[in-house]
Write a protein that holds these residues in place. Structure first.
Motif, PDB file in Angstrom:
ATOM      1  N   ARG A   4      14.044   5.140 -12.553  1.00 27.54           N
ATOM      2  CA  ARG A   4      12.952   4.951 -13.487  1.00 27.54           C
ATOM      3  C   ARG A   4      12.676   3.464 -13.760  1.00 27.54           C
ATOM      4  NH1 ARG A   4      17.287   6.903 -16.514  1.00 27.54           N
ATOM      5  NH2 ARG A   4      18.091   5.478 -18.118  1.00 27.54           N
ATOM      6  N   GLU A   5      13.621   2.588 -13.382  1.00 31.03           N
ATOM      7  CA  GLU A   5      13.437   1.158 -13.630  1.00 31.03           C
ATOM      8  C   GLU A   5      12.955   0.401 -12.392  1.00 31.03           C
ATOM      9  OE1 GLU A   5      16.978  -0.515 -15.166  1.00 31.03           O
ATOM     10  OE2 GLU A   5      17.139   0.873 -16.863  1.00 31.03           O
ATOM     11  N   LEU A   6      12.673   1.088 -11.292  1.00 30.72           N
ATOM     12  CA  LEU A   6      12.347   0.410 -10.043  1.00 30.72           C
ATOM     13  C   LEU A   6      11.097  -0.453 -10.173  1.00 30.72           C
ATOM     14  CD1 LEU A   6      13.104   3.152  -7.355  1.00 30.72           C
ATOM     15  CD2 LEU A   6      14.531   1.247  -8.089  1.00 30.72           C
ATOM     16  N   CYS A   7       9.987   0.133 -10.595  1.00 32.18           N
ATOM     17  CA  CYS A   7       8.728  -0.618 -10.655  1.00 32.18           C
ATOM     18  C   CYS A   7       8.754  -1.741 -11.689  1.00 32.18           C
ATOM     19  CB  CYS A   7       7.563   0.338 -10.916  1.00 32.18           C
ATOM     20  SG  CYS A   7       7.160   1.368  -9.500  1.00 32.18           S
ATOM     21  N   PRO A   8       9.232  -1.492 -12.927  1.00 35.32           N
ATOM     22  CA  PRO A   8       9.300  -2.616 -13.873  1.00 35.32           C
ATOM     23  C   PRO A   8      10.183  -3.748 -13.383  1.00 35.32           C
ATOM     24  CG  PRO A   8       9.514  -0.522 -15.021  1.00 35.32           C
ATOM     25  CD  PRO A   8       9.584  -0.216 -13.565  1.00 35.32           C
ATOM     26  N   THR A   9      11.307  -3.417 -12.763  1.00 35.37           N
ATOM     27  CA  THR A   9      12.201  -4.456 -12.247  1.00 35.37           C
ATOM     28  C   THR A   9      11.533  -5.231 -11.119  1.00 35.37           C
ATOM     29  OG1 THR A   9      14.113  -3.091 -12.799  1.00 35.37           O
ATOM     30  CG2 THR A   9      14.480  -4.900 -11.280  1.00 35.37           C
ATOM     31  N   ALA A  10      10.860  -4.518 -10.212  1.00 33.75           N
ATOM     32  CA  ALA A  10      10.170  -5.186  -9.108  1.00 33.75           C
ATOM     33  C   ALA A  10       9.073  -6.109  -9.623  1.00 33.75           C
ATOM     34  CB  ALA A  10       9.582  -4.156  -8.151  1.00 33.75           C
ATOM     35  N   ALA A  11       8.340  -5.690 -10.627  1.00 35.09           N
ATOM     36  CA  ALA A  11       7.294  -6.533 -11.196  1.00 35.09           C
ATOM     37  C   ALA A  11       7.879  -7.830 -11.743  1.00 35.09           C
ATOM     38  CB  ALA A  11       6.548  -5.772 -12.300  1.00 35.09           C
ATOM     39  N   THR A  12       9.006  -7.723 -12.438  1.00 32.50           N
ATOM     40  CA  THR A  12       9.650  -8.923 -12.978  1.00 32.50           C
ATOM     41  C   THR A  12      10.123  -9.837 -11.862  1.00 32.50           C
ATOM     42  OG1 THR A  12      10.388  -7.606 -14.870  1.00 32.50           O
ATOM     43  CG2 THR A  12      11.431  -9.736 -14.543  1.00 32.50           C
ATOM     44  N   HIS A  13      10.711  -9.258 -10.818  1.00 32.00           N
ATOM     45  CA  HIS A  13      11.193 -10.063  -9.695  1.00 32.00           C
ATOM     46  C   HIS A  13      10.067 -10.866  -9.062  1.00 32.00           C
ATOM     47  CE1 HIS A  13      14.983  -7.361  -8.982  1.00 32.00           C
ATOM     48  NE2 HIS A  13      15.021  -8.059 -10.089  1.00 32.00           N
ATOM     49  N   TRP A  14       8.959 -10.211  -8.801  1.00 36.34           N
ATOM     50  CA  TRP A  14       7.867 -10.910  -8.131  1.00 36.34           C
ATOM     51  C   TRP A  14       7.188 -11.908  -9.046  1.00 36.34           C
ATOM     52  CZ3 TRP A  14       6.941 -11.259  -3.096  1.00 36.34           C
ATOM     53  CH2 TRP A  14       7.589 -10.354  -2.268  1.00 36.34           C
ATOM     54  N   ALA A  15       7.234 -11.677 -10.348  1.00 37.27           N
ATOM     55  CA  ALA A  15       6.724 -12.682 -11.282  1.00 37.27           C
ATOM     56  C   ALA A  15       7.576 -13.940 -11.228  1.00 37.27           C
ATOM     57  CB  ALA A  15       6.696 -12.117 -12.703  1.00 37.27           C
ATOM     58  N   ILE A  16       8.898 -13.776 -11.150  1.00 34.90           N
ATOM     59  CA  ILE A  16       9.801 -14.929 -11.036  1.00 34.90           C
ATOM     60  C   ILE A  16       9.538 -15.677  -9.737  1.00 34.90           C
ATOM     61  CG2 ILE A  16      12.217 -15.603 -10.831  1.00 34.90           C
ATOM     62  CD1 ILE A  16      12.922 -13.199 -12.587  1.00 34.90           C
ATOM     63  N   THR A  17       9.395 -14.940  -8.642  1.00 35.18           N
ATOM     64  CA  THR A  17       9.141 -15.582  -7.348  1.00 35.18           C
ATOM     65  C   THR A  17       7.819 -16.337  -7.355  1.00 35.18           C
ATOM     66  OG1 THR A  17      10.361 -13.810  -6.260  1.00 35.18           O
ATOM     67  CG2 THR A  17       8.949 -15.166  -4.878  1.00 35.18           C
ATOM     68  N   ALA A  18       6.789 -15.718  -7.915  1.00 38.52           N
ATOM     69  CA  ALA A  18       5.484 -16.390  -7.981  1.00 38.52           C
ATOM     70  C   ALA A  18       5.571 -17.672  -8.784  1.00 38.52           C
ATOM     71  CB  ALA A  18       4.447 -15.447  -8.593  1.00 38.52           C
ATOM     72  N   ALA A  19       6.310 -17.633  -9.901  1.00 34.40           N
ATOM     73  CA  ALA A  19       6.450 -18.832 -10.729  1.00 34.40           C
ATOM     74  C   ALA A  19       7.188 -19.927  -9.980  1.00 34.40           C
ATOM     75  CB  ALA A  19       7.179 -18.487 -12.031  1.00 34.40           C
ATOM     76  N   ALA A  20       8.249 -19.562  -9.265  1.00 30.79           N
ATOM     77  CA  ALA A  20       9.033 -20.565  -8.528  1.00 30.79           C
ATOM     78  C   ALA A  20       8.211 -21.195  -7.420  1.00 30.79           C
ATOM     79  CB  ALA A  20      10.295 -19.915  -7.966  1.00 30.79           C
ATOM     80  N   PHE A  21       7.447 -20.397  -6.688  1.00 26.21           N
ATOM     81  CA  PHE A  21       6.662 -20.950  -5.582  1.00 26.21           C
ATOM     82  C   PHE A  21       5.489 -21.788  -6.085  1.00 26.21           C
ATOM     83  CE2 PHE A  21       9.067 -18.589  -2.604  1.00 26.21           C
ATOM     84  CZ  PHE A  21       8.774 -19.121  -1.369  1.00 26.21           C
ATOM     85  N   SER A  22       4.866 -21.365  -7.162  1.00 26.69           N
ATOM     86  CA  SER A  22       3.750 -22.148  -7.683  1.00 26.69           C
ATOM     87  C   SER A  22       4.215 -23.479  -8.226  1.00 26.69           C
ATOM     88  CB  SER A  22       3.024 -21.359  -8.777  1.00 26.69           C
ATOM     89  OG  SER A  22       3.895 -21.107  -9.871  1.00 26.69           O
ATOM     90  N   ALA A  23       5.477 -23.557  -8.669  1.00 28.39           N
ATOM     91  CA  ALA A  23       6.009 -24.814  -9.205  1.00 28.39           C
ATOM     92  C   ALA A  23       6.701 -25.663  -8.146  1.00 28.39           C
ATOM     93  CB  ALA A  23       7.000 -24.507 -10.327  1.00 28.39           C
ATOM     94  N   LEU A  24       6.950 -25.104  -6.968  1.00 28.43           N
ATOM     95  CA  LEU A  24       7.772 -25.775  -5.968  1.00 28.43           C
ATOM     96  C   LEU A  24       7.288 -27.161  -5.565  1.00 28.43           C
ATOM     97  CD1 LEU A  24      10.251 -25.463  -4.138  1.00 28.43           C
ATOM     98  CD2 LEU A  24       8.766 -24.392  -2.445  1.00 28.43           C
ATOM     99  N   PRO A  25       6.011 -27.345  -5.226  1.00 30.12           N
ATOM    100  CA  PRO A  25       5.610 -28.666  -4.728  1.00 30.12           C
ATOM    101  C   PRO A  25       5.728 -29.791  -5.747  1.00 30.12           C
ATOM    102  CG  PRO A  25       4.040 -26.998  -4.059  1.00 30.12           C
ATOM    103  CD  PRO A  25       4.946 -26.363  -5.071  1.00 30.12           C
ATOM    104  N   PHE A  26       5.597 -29.480  -7.038  1.00 21.27           N
ATOM    105  CA  PHE A  26       5.665 -30.588  -7.996  1.00 21.27           C
ATOM    106  C   PHE A  26       6.877 -30.485  -8.924  1.00 21.27           C
ATOM    107  CE2 PHE A  26       2.664 -27.398  -9.548  1.00 21.27           C
ATOM    108  CZ  PHE A  26       3.197 -27.054 -10.778  1.00 21.27           C
ATOM    109  N   LEU A  27       7.783 -29.543  -8.635  1.00 22.77           N
ATOM    110  CA  LEU A  27       9.003 -29.464  -9.432  1.00 22.77           C
ATOM    111  C   LEU A  27      10.200 -30.001  -8.654  1.00 22.77           C
ATOM    112  CD1 LEU A  27      10.550 -28.581 -11.922  1.00 22.77           C
ATOM    113  CD2 LEU A  27      10.743 -26.292 -10.933  1.00 22.77           C
TER     114      LEU A  27
END
Length: 822
Positions: free
Chosen positions: A388-411
């Motif tokens: 029952r936690e698969l989709c909410p957990t996956a959403a959080t994971h991809w949000a973290i990945t998106a944040a890391a990649f969007s910050a990568l070039p200037f972080l």
């Protein structure tokens, strides 16, 4: 305490001993020699722990801590050799030790879950040795650039996926012979893997004339797909064998996948850091083949006791009500998109790691190893995630990945401590592997129970996406848009996947009403990381300025590059330093834009002196265009009829055209440019003959450098020289290249770190050189030529320096840390 727990407890002294030994090597290197005897005694007592006066537990403790002694005695100045010892210790004591048990004990051990996991660890260990070895050999086929990274990842992932689908068909037809099929597959992997290196060498020689692109990749796939397909089929076949023997089948299969990934990660790190440099490619792949044979033997032995020895834990939980509203095409699209994005992340991060590290040879193996460590951790963690936690957990994971990649070039560039930006990229690779391992089970968890037989379609869609991510984004998109824009697109795709999982979490009909509402479970973290991702994407044009400069120069505010050109083969940039135009290719110094003797910012005087060694340098082959300075000087020599320049990175052509001092060479009728790998071009044009061959390539420790500094390359170059022809190579400080030239040519000389080799005696007479150089338009007087000849002395070499070795294609000591091969 059960057997698995006892095994893990007994492993703790080994881990402690290994850490203690590492500390001893780093801190203290003067432990007495007599302690070596104690180490041998304790390790023998451990290995044959049936010695009566030692209990098994005590022998483990003594053997683990005795490693401390060896670390301080035998290997004080050889950290890589010490690392090899640690790897062998893990393999022998923790994986292969059970092979020396009594037959009855051996069968019981390999029939347990712990025994099966160790066998599958070996299978994963061998698989990644092959992948790293193949990537290195692909350089000779597709060229010494980052394109080989995307090609091998695409072929490897595609083969694994095809193998999984093929296994489903085999299982239905040969279910009664599953054990035999598994052992046949493992032995087949080892056999083909052992032959793969000679086959790739043969392809490199016979397909040199095939243009780079889809046709060449198709030929390579014919060699590499069979073993990778077999690798992909092993886990489904083993899972089918164990299905009726394991109560917690899904959990055990998940653990097998995690252990297999862990073995792959350790193999990737070991080959990158040590094994290739010490033993060479052929010996390491032979060891991988032995591991495949050991895996087949261990599983065959263990199968005899599976019926009653595999531990009973708890029954499978009863199925919950299934009212999923997702269609198979929608789930397949999500699987494709997640596979595409995950592999694109890996390839782009490996490209960035190559830029930061200057293209060091171990970057690929290190990056893949860290990615697989994350994959192993994610696979193990996924076992314990409630459905029952698969989709909410996956959403959080991809949000973290998106944040890391969007910050990568200037972080990451602002982490200005040397080495930290590269560690940051490796950390993100591990995070991507961790989340990637958990995503596909989350996607397949959306299937309705009636649609479970269509699971193969979901896996196939994920495979197609993975291959597309490696080739289309990792290669094609980078070639068009550049690395920074590609990373930005991947960040946006990650955010899109996050939103899709958010939508899925609200439409998964299998949730019970008693469960917490999805928005209550994911809202805080999801809003935080999604907001950071959107902020990073919006602020990109303003904050990501000079990110390439900061990563390369490790400075918070470096001078902006005066020129940057990108392609799938790498990045070429020009920086102004103390009035000089310095070229950086692939993240490392690659010459300067200068054809003048004063000031001589790129030691161009060495080239002028080299031109004075030959009376009639009519036809010249240049391997490596770089800044175009050397090509311009050669083309200006009136005695030169033709200069053929081979450059693998098309970005350099744009670089040369941007600077007036060297740009005229591109339109010079004498000049002919080919975008290709130097060695490939020589193999494809064996009839071409030259009076001079100039190979002013990059540092000897970079990935693929051995391809154009090895004995095999020099033999190829020797065949392209006319009688009296001369080969010039930049040693970049490696005495081994000089030793290699002496092994191929009878006459060798040096000019300021440039090795000169010929089948005929080299004319070192200064007066004749002065007369030849005085006609060059950039010299134009005998006095200038005299000063040049006096400052650039030609020194004849008759014997190699002590402790040097001949560089060979199979000997990776030049690229992987200069560890002596013999």
């Amino acid at each position: 305490m059960n057997a698995n727990a006892t095994g893990r407890t007994r492993s703790l002294p080994h881990i402690a001993g290994s850490l203690a030994c590492l500390s001893a090597v780093l801190v203290r290197q003067d432990l007495p020699v007599w302690l070596a005897g104690l180490y041998l005694a304790f390790s023998s007592a451990h290995f044959w722990y049936r010695i009566r006066f030692l209990t098994p537990g005590l022998s483990h403790i003594l053997a683990g801590w005795s490693i401390l002694l060896l670390g301080g005695i035998a290997l004080p100045a050889r950290p890589k050799a010490f690392a090899l010892f640690l790897i062998l210790q893990v393999l022998v004591f923790e994986v292969l030790r059970p092979l020396f048990l009594e037959n009855s004990e051996k069968e019981r051990f390999f029939g347990s879950v712990d025994g099966i996991q160790k066998a599958f660890f070996l299978s994963g260990f061998s698989a990644l040795i092959y992948q790293v070895a193949w990537q290195r050999r692909l350089i000779e086929l597709v060229g010494g650039n980052s394109e080989s990274v995307a090609v091998i990842i695409a072929i490897f992932m595609g083969g694994l996926g095809l193998g999984s689908l093929w296994a489903d068909i085999l299982i239905k037809r040969f279910s009664r012979y599953g054990l035999l099929v598994f052992c046949f597959f493992e032995i087949g992997i080892g056999t083909i893997g052992l032959l793969s290196i000679p086959l790739l060498d043969h392809l490199a020689a016979t397909l040199a004339s095939v243009p780079q692109g889809a046709g060449l990749i198709a030929f390579v796939s014919l060699v590499l797909l069979p073993p990778t397909v077999l690798m992909g089929a092993t886990l489904p076949v083993l899972a089918e064998i164990l299905k009726k023997k394991l109560p917690l089948f899904n959990e055990t299969v998940g653990r097998l996948y995690a252990v297999n990934a862990l073995g792959s990660a350790i193999a990737s790190l070991a080959t990158a850091l040590l094994l290739f440099g010490v033993f060479g490619i052929r010996a390491v792949t032979a060891f991988a083949a032995i591991c495949n044979g050991a895996t087949a033997w261990m599983i065959w032995i263990g199968a005899k006791s599976w019926a009653g020895n595999i531990e009973k834990t708890q029954p499978e939980p009863p199925p919950s009500p299934d009212t999923s509203a997702f269609t198979v095409p929608a789930i397949a699209f999500l699987a494709l998109l997640t596979g595409l994005t995950t592999l694109a992340q890996e390839v782009l991060l490996l490209k960035q790691a190559a830029w930061i590290s200057g293209g060091r040879a171990e970057t690929f193996g290190m990056g893949v190893g860290v990615f697989l460590l994350g994959l192993a951790g994610g696979s193990w963690k996924q076992i314990h995630t409630p459905r029952r936690e698969l989709c909410p957990t996956a959403a959080t994971h991809w949000a973290i990945t998106a944040a890391a990649f969007s910050a990568l070039p200037f972080l990451s560039p602002y982490l200005v401590v040397p080495g930290v930006p590269l560690l940051f990229v490796y950390l993100l690779l591990g995070v991507c592997g961790y989340f990637g391992a958990r995503t596909l089970p989350m996607v397949t968890g959306l299937l309705h129970r009636d649609d479970q037989p269509k699971l193969g379609r979901i896996v196939a869609a994920n495979i197609v996406g993975s291959v597309a991510g490696a080739l289309l984004i990792g290669n094609a998109l980078v070639d068009v848009a550049g690395l920074a824009a590609s990373i930005r697109i991947v960040a946006a795709l990650s955010l899109l996947i996050c939103l899709l999982f958010v939508w899925a979490s609200f439409h998964d009909g299998r949730k019970r009403l008693s469960d917490a509402r999805p928005e209550q479970r994911i809202a805080p973290r999801l809003l935080l990381f999604s907001g950071l991702s959107l902020l990073g994407l919006a602020a990109w044009p303003f904050l990501a300025d000079k990110w390439l400069e900061r990563m390369l120069l490790v400075s918070p505010n470096p001078e902006k590059f005066v020129f940057v050109a990108e392609s799938k083969s790498g990045i070429a940039a020009v920086n102004r330093e103390s009035g000089n135009l310095v070229v950086y290719g692939g993240g490392v110094y690659d010459g300067a834009v200068n054809t003048r003797l004063t000031p001589d910012s790129n030691e161009i005087a060495r080239l002028y002196r080299f031109l004075g060694l030959h009376e009639t340098p009519g036809d010249v082959l240049e391997i490596g265009l770089s800044s175009g300075s050397w090509a311009r000087v050669i083309a200006q020599d009136e005695r030169v009829r033709k200069i053929v320049s081979i450059e693998i990175n098309p970005a350099y052509r744009r670089l040369v055209a941007a600077f007036p001092e060297v740009a005229p060479v591109l339109t010079d009728p004498k000049f002919e440019l080919h975008i290709d790998d130097g060695r490939r071009w020589l193999m494809a044009n064996r009839d071409a003959k030259f009076d001079l061959i100039v190979s002013n390539t990059s540092f000897h420790w970079r990935a693929g450098a051995t391809v154009i500094t090895s004995k095999e390359f020099m033999v190829l170059a020797k065949g392209a020289l006319r009688p009296g022809g001369i080969l010039l190579m930049n040693t970049t400080g490696s005495p081994n290249i000089v030793a290699t030239a002496l092994a191929v040519f009878p006459h060798v000389a040096l000019i300021r770190g440039l090795v000169i080799a010929s089948m005929s005696p080299i004319d070192t007479d200064p007066e004749r050189a002065i007369a030849r150089l005085a006609t060059h338009p950039n010299i134009a007087s005998a006095n200038v030529a005299r000063g040049l000849v006096g400052s650039a002395e030609v020194r004849v070499v008759t014997a190699p320096a002590p402790n040097t070795v001949v560089v060979e294609d199979d000997a990776m000591n030049e690229e992987f840390g200069n560890v002596p091969v013999r």
